[in-house]
Design an enzyme around this catalytic site. Sequence first.
Site, short mmCIF file in Angstrom:
data_model
loop_
_atom_site.label_atom_id
_atom_site.label_comp_id
_atom_site.label_asym_id
_atom_site.label_seq_id
_atom_site.Cartn_x
_atom_site.Cartn_y
_atom_site.Cartn_z
N SER A 127 0.72 -1.14 -0.03
CA SER A 127 -0.09 0.01 0.15
C SER A 127 0.83 1.17 0.20
O SER A 127 1.85 1.32 0.57
CB SER A 127 -0.96 -0.20 1.32
OG SER A 127 -1.55 1.11 1.39
N TYR A 152 -2.09 -0.22 10.37
CA TYR A 152 -2.35 -0.83 8.84
C TYR A 152 -1.13 -0.63 8.10
O TYR A 152 -0.82 -1.54 7.26
CB TYR A 152 -3.46 -0.01 8.12
CG TYR A 152 -3.52 -0.37 6.54
CD1 TYR A 152 -3.97 -1.60 6.16
CD2 TYR A 152 -3.64 0.53 5.58
CE1 TYR A 152 -4.08 -1.91 4.94
CE2 TYR A 152 -3.31 0.53 4.31
CZ TYR A 152 -4.01 -0.97 3.92
OH TYR A 152 -3.84 -1.35 2.67
#
Length: 339
Positions: A127, A152
């Site tokens: 990501s 995350y």
Amino acid sequence: MKVLVTGAAGFIGAALSHALLDRGDEVVGVDNLNDYYDVTLKEARLARLAARPGFTAERADIADRGAMAGVFARHRPRRVVNLAAQPGVRYSLENPDAYVDANLVGFANVLEGCRRHGVEHLVFASSSSVYGANTRLPFSVHHNVDHPVSLYAATKKAGELMAHAYSHLYGLPTTGLRFFTVYGPWGRPDMAYFIFTRKILAGEPIDVFNHGRCRRDFTYIDDIVEGVVRVLDRVPAPDPSWNGDDPDPGTSAAPYRIYNIGNSTPVDLMRFIGLIEERLGRRAEMRLLPLQKGDVPETFADTTDLERDVGFKAATPVEEGIARFVDWYLDYYGPGTAG
């Protein structure tokens, strides 16, 4: 060839599975259909895939070691794309265990399955969030990413490190893809563009963080899928020029690579909202709020390495991508509903 796709009922996973089937690959799609967002949308994506020859669905949680060992043993895929994950920056503030289970334990199970069954190439989702506190733009895979600002992001960076270790120890070819704000038809209801569309149609105010002073490298789903397919077909080899005295984070002496996959054209958030308004023919009522914990004000992908190695560059302008998404939304949910 036979390709195992985890997260096949998800946004990117379903679109990728269709593309692989279109070119004649056999796809084994793994998903646990969890309720992080609307399960009926996941089921609808999966139903479209199930109707196609060459697709096999496996309902399993990648964090379940025994279940994943069984999937690998039964199907023995040649290549694997790991897209299953617990996504979302803000949700990681509320439910950290979900990120540990899916993004760490689950990914370790995928790595073990690949190692034990001689998988030719593992492509996995990372990501743009890994860039964290970095402010030097555009973000490059050759920059250090040791300062995540959300759990995350930390789990996605950990996944990159885990993959590299397997590449180094076992010669497993792995490629990580840092996705930049993917959007489009059949997208995720937890994403801002989806929430904006729903709330504008419902006449509800939308939350606009950092008082609208955000820029995002929005990347259309078809571009993402084409990039993933091209990367899947290019098995990485060790970089003979890699030097431990001056270690390059983007390459390795192991068969490991990391790429940014984005549109390389950041868009102002207010402009993005304006495009949704134009397509819907409605104005948004906005609540301007401070930057949320874990968020960053801007993302911008340097995709030089991806362009050089696989000849791919995203090409869909945001105006076209938003029009396609809004049209799909109105068709799927109906023009008289907010979804």
